[in-house]
Write a protein that holds these residues in place. Sequence first.
Motif, PDB file in Angstrom:
ATOM      1  N   GLU A 114      80.854  15.827  82.293  1.00  0.00           N
ATOM      2  CA  GLU A 114      80.157  15.090  83.353  1.00  0.00           C
ATOM      3  C   GLU A 114      79.855  13.638  82.991  1.00  0.00           C
ATOM      4  N   ALA A 171      84.433  21.364  82.709  1.00  0.00           N
ATOM      5  CA  ALA A 171      82.992  21.564  82.574  1.00  0.00           C
ATOM      6  C   ALA A 171      82.541  20.891  81.279  1.00  0.00           C
ATOM      7  N   ARG A 177      79.626  20.121  89.704  1.00  0.00           N
ATOM      8  CA  ARG A 177      79.736  20.952  88.496  1.00  0.00           C
ATOM      9  C   ARG A 177      80.693  22.113  88.725  1.00  0.00           C
TER      10      ARG A 177
END
Length: 252
Positions: free
Chosen positions: A142, A139, A130
Amino acid sequence: MTTTARPERSGAAIDVRGLHKSFGSNEVLKGIDFHVDNGQVVCVIGPSGSGKSTLLRCVNRLEEADQGQILVEGIDVCDPETDLDAVRSRIGMVFQQFNLFPHMSVLRNLTVAQEKVRKRSRKEAVEVARANLEKVGLAGREDAYPAHLSGGQQQRVAIARALSMDPDMMLFDEPTSALDPELVGDVLEVMKTLASEGMTMMVVTHEMGFAREVGDKLVFMDGGVIVEEGDPHTVLATPQHERTQAFLSKVL
Ligand code: ADP
Ligand code: MG
């Protein structure tokens, strides 16, 4: 944060001496002396086929040298006794063709080697992943799969993946050459940030602006030899050799 602090290191990160490499009868590297100090950014330019990728690949023994010495942080990578996995684990590699795992999410791309090679717990690997995704401006992505990202985003994931292994140095082989022009800038920005943080970097590139702005040294290769090297501003503005002049007149 779980990333370990980078120890202060001085001296040579990469020290290549008298490197020769042939593929069959094709001598591709004809006696290369090449040096990268810790914290330095060395850019390598030169025409296609001049041996840039082969040099980079010899550094972590993706190619076997025929002759010469290659030291990575003082460790001889050509010595059969050397623990190659240990050396490779200190070197992050980024290629022209991102080489992400297509069947894994972005997060999994970043965690799998951390767990398998670095033996981190899933939780720790996710934390590190992260932090590195944030660092490359991704960010929140994911759960995306590589195919759903632009080339520039995929390359930034590849950089974040390499960083998640806490490398001592990063080798880039034409990281922006496969990208549409409008996507190049974001990748170069990430590389600039890394450089400003003191990462040791070897960058094969055609991005002369990056070489000039970020490089501590510029190396021009042609025909399997280093023709000229020096301060990027100097080499680009006043190349000394005819071959360098001819190459730069085509790309600048
Ligand atoms: P560059 O990265 O500067 O374009 P490369 O290092 O990829 O140059 O290639 C230099 C030369 O080595 C080329 O002539 C290429 O065809 C040859 N070469 C590179 N890799 C291999 C290989 N695995 N097998 C045979 N020839 C190769
Ligand atoms: Mg190449």
